[in-house]
Design an enzyme around this catalytic site. Structure first.
Site, PDB file in Angstrom:
ATOM      1  N   SER A  22       0.840  -1.191   0.000  1.00 13.00           N
ATOM      2  CA  SER A  22       0.000   0.000   0.000  1.00 13.00           C
ATOM      3  C   SER A  22       0.879   1.245   0.000  1.00 13.00           C
ATOM      4  O   SER A  22       1.622   1.491   0.958  1.00 13.00           O
ATOM      5  CB  SER A  22      -0.907   0.011   1.232  1.00 13.00           C
ATOM      6  OG  SER A  22      -1.534   1.271   1.339  1.00 13.00           O
ATOM      7  N   HIS A  46      -1.438  -1.421  -4.089  1.00  9.64           N
ATOM      8  CA  HIS A  46      -2.684  -0.945  -3.477  1.00  9.64           C
ATOM      9  C   HIS A  46      -2.619   0.580  -3.356  1.00  9.64           C
ATOM     10  O   HIS A  46      -1.661   1.128  -2.797  1.00  9.64           O
ATOM     11  CB  HIS A  46      -2.833  -1.594  -2.106  1.00  9.64           C
ATOM     12  CG  HIS A  46      -4.137  -1.331  -1.421  1.00  9.64           C
ATOM     13  ND1 HIS A  46      -5.313  -1.991  -1.752  1.00  9.64           N
ATOM     14  CD2 HIS A  46      -4.459  -0.494  -0.404  1.00  9.64           C
ATOM     15  CE1 HIS A  46      -6.287  -1.579  -0.952  1.00  9.64           C
ATOM     16  NE2 HIS A  46      -5.798  -0.661  -0.135  1.00  9.64           N
ATOM     17  N   ASP A  48      -4.595   3.818  -2.005  1.00 11.16           N
ATOM     18  CA  ASP A  48      -5.660   4.262  -1.097  1.00 11.16           C
ATOM     19  C   ASP A  48      -6.119   5.660  -1.463  1.00 11.16           C
ATOM     20  O   ASP A  48      -5.359   6.625  -1.341  1.00 11.16           O
ATOM     21  CB  ASP A  48      -5.149   4.248   0.348  1.00 11.16           C
ATOM     22  CG  ASP A  48      -5.085   2.843   0.907  1.00 11.16           C
ATOM     23  OD1 ASP A  48      -6.101   2.130   0.826  1.00 11.16           O
ATOM     24  OD2 ASP A  48      -4.016   2.459   1.415  1.00 11.16           O
ATOM     25  N   MET A  50      -8.640   8.600  -0.542  1.00 15.12           N
ATOM     26  CA  MET A  50      -9.462   9.093   0.577  1.00 15.12           C
ATOM     27  C   MET A  50      -9.934  10.505   0.264  1.00 15.12           C
ATOM     28  O   MET A  50      -9.153  11.337  -0.208  1.00 15.12           O
ATOM     29  CB  MET A  50      -8.638   9.102   1.866  1.00 15.12           C
ATOM     30  CG  MET A  50      -8.009   7.753   2.191  1.00 15.12           C
ATOM     31  SD  MET A  50      -7.225   7.769   3.809  1.00 15.12           S
ATOM     32  CE  MET A  50      -6.368   6.183   3.779  1.00 15.12           C
ATOM     33  N   HIS A  79      -8.396   1.455  -3.868  1.00 11.65           N
ATOM     34  CA  HIS A  79      -9.352   1.322  -2.759  1.00 11.65           C
ATOM     35  C   HIS A  79      -9.976   2.694  -2.538  1.00 11.65           C
ATOM     36  O   HIS A  79      -9.316   3.604  -2.036  1.00 11.65           O
ATOM     37  CB  HIS A  79      -8.569   0.819  -1.535  1.00 11.65           C
ATOM     38  CG  HIS A  79      -9.370   0.755  -0.281  1.00 11.65           C
ATOM     39  ND1 HIS A  79      -8.788   0.518   0.947  1.00 11.65           N
ATOM     40  CD2 HIS A  79     -10.711   0.890  -0.045  1.00 11.65           C
ATOM     41  CE1 HIS A  79      -9.728   0.505   1.877  1.00 11.65           C
ATOM     42  NE2 HIS A  79     -10.897   0.745   1.313  1.00 11.65           N
ATOM     43  N   MET A  81     -12.008   5.088  -0.735  1.00 10.66           N
ATOM     44  CA  MET A  81     -12.657   5.482   0.523  1.00 10.66           C
ATOM     45  C   MET A  81     -13.292   6.837   0.276  1.00 10.66           C
ATOM     46  O   MET A  81     -12.793   7.891   0.686  1.00 10.66           O
ATOM     47  CB  MET A  81     -11.612   5.515   1.649  1.00 10.66           C
ATOM     48  CG  MET A  81     -11.189   4.118   2.078  1.00 10.66           C
ATOM     49  SD  MET A  81      -9.628   4.078   2.962  1.00 10.66           S
ATOM     50  CE  MET A  81      -8.495   3.950   1.581  1.00 10.66           C
ATOM     51  N   MET A 149     -11.836  -5.283   5.756  1.00 14.25           N
ATOM     52  CA  MET A 149     -10.965  -4.360   6.493  1.00 14.25           C
ATOM     53  C   MET A 149     -10.678  -4.909   7.893  1.00 14.25           C
ATOM     54  O   MET A 149     -11.586  -5.337   8.604  1.00 14.25           O
ATOM     55  CB  MET A 149     -11.626  -2.984   6.639  1.00 14.25           C
ATOM     56  CG  MET A 149     -11.810  -2.202   5.353  1.00 14.25           C
ATOM     57  SD  MET A 149     -10.283  -1.896   4.445  1.00 14.25           S
ATOM     58  CE  MET A 149      -9.335  -0.915   5.612  1.00 14.25           C
ATOM     59  N   ASP A 187      -6.928  -5.963   4.602  1.00 14.89           N
ATOM     60  CA  ASP A 187      -6.266  -4.655   4.599  1.00 14.89           C
ATOM     61  C   ASP A 187      -6.338  -4.055   5.995  1.00 14.89           C
ATOM     62  O   ASP A 187      -7.431  -3.835   6.518  1.00 14.89           O
ATOM     63  CB  ASP A 187      -6.996  -3.749   3.592  1.00 14.89           C
ATOM     64  CG  ASP A 187      -6.367  -2.376   3.443  1.00 14.89           C
ATOM     65  OD1 ASP A 187      -5.289  -2.129   4.014  1.00 14.89           O
ATOM     66  OD2 ASP A 187      -6.972  -1.552   2.726  1.00 14.89           O
TER      67      ASP A 187
HETATM   68  C1  DX5 Z   1      -6.285   2.182   5.612  1.00  9.34           C
HETATM   69  C2  DX5 Z   1      -5.907   1.754   4.238  1.00  9.34           C
HETATM   70  C3  DX5 Z   1      -4.828   0.742   4.177  1.00  9.34           C
HETATM   71  C4  DX5 Z   1      -3.525   1.180   4.771  1.00  9.34           C
HETATM   72  C5  DX5 Z   1      -3.027   0.017   5.554  1.00  9.34           C
HETATM   73  O1  DX5 Z   1      -7.402   2.979   5.522  1.00  9.34           O
HETATM   74  O2  DX5 Z   1      -7.021   1.235   3.556  1.00  9.34           O
HETATM   75  O3  DX5 Z   1      -4.640   0.272   2.853  1.00  9.34           O
HETATM   76  O4  DX5 Z   1      -2.559   1.536   3.824  1.00  9.34           O
HETATM   77  O5  DX5 Z   1      -1.913   0.405   6.252  1.00  9.34           O
HETATM   78  P1  DX5 Z   1      -1.207  -0.571   7.256  1.00  9.34           P
HETATM   79  O6  DX5 Z   1      -0.745  -1.762   6.460  1.00  9.34           O
HETATM   80  O7  DX5 Z   1      -0.091   0.242   7.816  1.00  9.34           O
HETATM   81  O8  DX5 Z   1      -2.226  -0.969   8.299  1.00  9.34           O
HETATM   82 ZN    ZN Z   2      -6.633   0.263   1.600  1.00 12.29          ZN
END
Ligand code: DX5
Ligand code: ZN
Length: 241
Positions: A22, A46, A48, A50, A79, A81, A149, A187
């Site tokens: 990620s 991956h 993320d 947001m 992903h 969010m 999650m 994740d």
């Molecule tokens: C959190 C993300 C994850 C994040 C995980 O909201 O969706 O993908 O990068 O990070 P770690 O592996 O540090 O928990």
């Molecule tokens: Zn994620």
């Protein structure tokens, strides 16, 4: 990829696992270098996304995905969010995203899955810690990727939530019972220890941010997580992807 061809996630054969590093925990000032560093060990990345609304944090959008696309052939697993992912699915697709995952908590899941399919994106669905895994059951035939999650979304580096293990096991049973080609991804708080527990429960794709990019040896960390997960899969025959 033309929209009339179904997208194929990087193929996971029974008994195989994948780590999806990620980039949330990578150095955003040197993403190209960070990604090149893990590329020998995986074909997933991956990403993320947001929006500062669905989660209390703000990261990246389609322009950054477009930049990543010019630097890597890895599968860009986005992903989302976001409260309104439908507004940007086309932009992500045009930017070179390979798959997108939307949260089941948003509703309108069938429409969002259909739009992702129409755009030629791999179709992912995400289940938050407080959401029962059964919320995903009506949509399993529509998706390529189910993401459970194991932290509350929004930030890297959080502690793994063991409550997610039972949800992964239930998802594994349901996917196998229906014989579906759905990749089961986890994740949040994934490292070489928690990957073992999640692999035993049935996960096959392991998102890891801080356990990769906050370690000095990123490549070695990806390989260690993969090896740990592989070691946990005792009887690969008959297990789903
Ligand atoms: C959190 C993300 C994850 C994040 C995980 O909201 O969706 O993908 O990068 O990070 P770690 O592996 O540090 O928990
Ligand atoms: Zn994620």
């Amino acid at each position: 990829m033309p929209a009339d061809e179904p997208p194929r996630l990087p193929h996971l054969r029974p008994g195989e696992v994948r780590v999806a590093p990620s980039i949330l925990s990578a150095d955003f000032g040197a993403l190209g270098v960070e990604i090149a560093g893990v590329t020998p060990a995986t074909d997933w990345l991956h990403v993320d996304v947001m929006d500062g609304h669905f989660v209390p944090n703000l990261t990246i959008g389609p322009p950054v995905v477009a930049s990543l696309r010019r630097h890597t052939q890895l599968w860009l697993d986005c992903h989302l969010m976001m409260t309104n992912p439908g507004d940007l699915l086309e932009a992500f697709s045009r930017s070179g995203a390979d798959s997108a995952s939307v949260h089941v908590e948003l509703g309108q899941t069938e429409e969002l899955c259909a739009e992702m399919r129409r755009l030629g994106l791999g179709v992912g669905l995400v289940v938050n810690p407080e959401t029962p895994i059964t919320a995903a059951w009506p949509f399993l035939e529509l998706i390529d990727l189910l993401l459970v999650m194991s932290v509350h979304p929004g930030f890297g580096g959080q502690a793994f939530m063991p409550q997610a293990v039972g949800k992964v096991a239930a998802a594994r049973r349901e996917i196998d019972r229906r014989g579906l080609p759905v990749t089961l991804q986890v994740d949040g708080g994934i490292d070489a220890t928690t990957a073992v527990v999640m692999a035993e429960a049935g996960a096959r794709c392991f998102v890891a941010g801080s356990a990769v990019f906050h370690r000095p040896d990123h490549l070695g960390a990806v390989r260690a997580i993969e090896a740990a997960a592989m070691s946990a899969i005792a009887a690969p025959e008959g297990r789903g992807p």
